[in-house]
Design a protein around this motif. Structure first.
Motif, PDB file in Angstrom:
ATOM      1  N   LEU A  47      21.278   9.858   9.361  1.00  0.00           N
ATOM      2  CA  LEU A  47      20.415   9.836   8.173  1.00  0.00           C
ATOM      3  C   LEU A  47      21.139   9.297   6.913  1.00  0.00           C
ATOM      4  O   LEU A  47      20.598   8.692   6.024  1.00  0.00           O
ATOM      5  CB  LEU A  47      20.628  11.470   7.786  1.00  0.00           C
ATOM      6  N   ARG A  48      22.475   9.236   7.021  1.00  0.00           N
ATOM      7  CA  ARG A  48      23.457   8.451   6.095  1.00  0.00           C
ATOM      8  C   ARG A  48      22.945   6.800   6.036  1.00  0.00           C
ATOM      9  O   ARG A  48      22.923   6.405   4.906  1.00  0.00           O
ATOM     10  CB  ARG A  48      24.804   8.937   5.979  1.00  0.00           C
ATOM     11  N   LEU A  53      20.406   2.162   4.137  1.00  0.00           N
ATOM     12  CA  LEU A  53      19.324   1.144   4.054  1.00  0.00           C
ATOM     13  C   LEU A  53      17.859   1.130   3.326  1.00  0.00           C
ATOM     14  O   LEU A  53      17.885   0.041   2.854  1.00  0.00           O
ATOM     15  CB  LEU A  53      18.632   1.038   5.727  1.00  0.00           C
ATOM     16  N   GLU A  54      17.587   2.217   2.987  1.00  0.00           N
ATOM     17  CA  GLU A  54      16.336   2.351   2.174  1.00  0.00           C
ATOM     18  C   GLU A  54      16.962   2.148   0.748  1.00  0.00           C
ATOM     19  O   GLU A  54      16.129   1.776   0.088  1.00  0.00           O
ATOM     20  CB  GLU A  54      15.965   3.938   2.226  1.00  0.00           C
ATOM     21  N   GLU A  55      18.067   2.823   0.384  1.00  0.00           N
ATOM     22  CA  GLU A  55      18.518   2.458  -1.141  1.00  0.00           C
ATOM     23  C   GLU A  55      19.049   1.107  -1.521  1.00  0.00           C
ATOM     24  O   GLU A  55      19.545   0.903  -2.655  1.00  0.00           O
ATOM     25  CB  GLU A  55      19.438   3.730  -1.469  1.00  0.00           C
ATOM     26  N   GLN A  56      19.190   0.301  -0.483  1.00  0.00           N
ATOM     27  CA  GLN A  56      19.820  -1.008  -0.522  1.00  0.00           C
ATOM     28  C   GLN A  56      21.186  -0.895  -1.111  1.00  0.00           C
ATOM     29  O   GLN A  56      21.468  -1.703  -2.045  1.00  0.00           O
ATOM     30  CB  GLN A  56      18.814  -1.973  -1.209  1.00  0.00           C
ATOM     31  N   LEU A  63      24.239  -4.772   6.468  1.00  0.00           N
ATOM     32  CA  LEU A  63      23.817  -4.491   7.803  1.00  0.00           C
ATOM     33  C   LEU A  63      22.600  -5.496   8.112  1.00  0.00           C
ATOM     34  O   LEU A  63      22.256  -6.230   8.982  1.00  0.00           O
ATOM     35  CB  LEU A  63      23.298  -3.174   7.913  1.00  0.00           C
ATOM     36  N   ILE A  64      21.515  -5.516   7.051  1.00  0.00           N
ATOM     37  CA  ILE A  64      20.362  -6.322   6.917  1.00  0.00           C
ATOM     38  C   ILE A  64      20.853  -7.815   6.950  1.00  0.00           C
ATOM     39  O   ILE A  64      20.190  -8.754   7.755  1.00  0.00           O
ATOM     40  CB  ILE A  64      19.500  -6.024   5.814  1.00  0.00           C
TER      41      ILE A  64
END
Length: 146
Positions: A47-48, A53-56, A63-64
């Motif tokens: 989840l963390r 990833l979602e909050e960039q 990672l991206i």
């Protein structure tokens, strides 16, 4: 005990109304089942990472960026190698004139190779690239889920 119709010595048979009541009770008891599809352990870490990833955040961006770098590296190696090979074919025929005179089925070898070989080659390279890209994405998702 309720009255049952049956020959002596045989086990008592329930009446039709009692049998239906008993079947509906048994059916109700077996209707609910608990199904566990995932292991709840380790969900906090996943989840963390997903939140990063979602909050960039900087970790999510890294990672991206690594995934994109891997994809670009694969594309340049496969695509660049294929393009180089196809671009060198006319040069080979120019510098080795003996190959230009060879005929197969009434068609000269350079025309045959330049007209037929690129299509299966490009298909094979595209297939290999797709497989490698899916593998990179699968590795990315599994590293996030760890």
């Amino acid at each position: 005990m309720s009255k049952h119709s049956g020959p002596p010595g045989q086990p008592d048979q329930p009446q039709p109304g009692e049998r239906d009541a008993w079947l509906s009770v048994a059916a109700r008891k077996n209707r609910r089942r608990r199904v566990v599809l995932a292991d709840p352990r380790g969900r906090g870490r996943v989840l963390r990472t997903i939140i990063e990833l979602e909050e960039q955040t900087s970790v999510g961006e890294k990672l991206i960026r690594d995934l994109i770098r891997q994809q670009l590296k694969t594309a340049f190696l496969l695509g660049g190698g294929t393009l180089t090979l196809l671009a060198l074919l006319p040069l080979v025929f120019y510098f080795v004139p003996a190959l230009s005179g060879v005929e197969l089925a009434g068609v000269r070898l350079p025309w045959l190779i330049l007209g037929v070989v690129p299509f299966p080659l490009c298909y094979a390279v595209g297939y290999a690239y797709r497989r490698l890209a899916e593998r990179h994405e699968h590795d990315f998702v599994s590293s996030v889920d760890r």
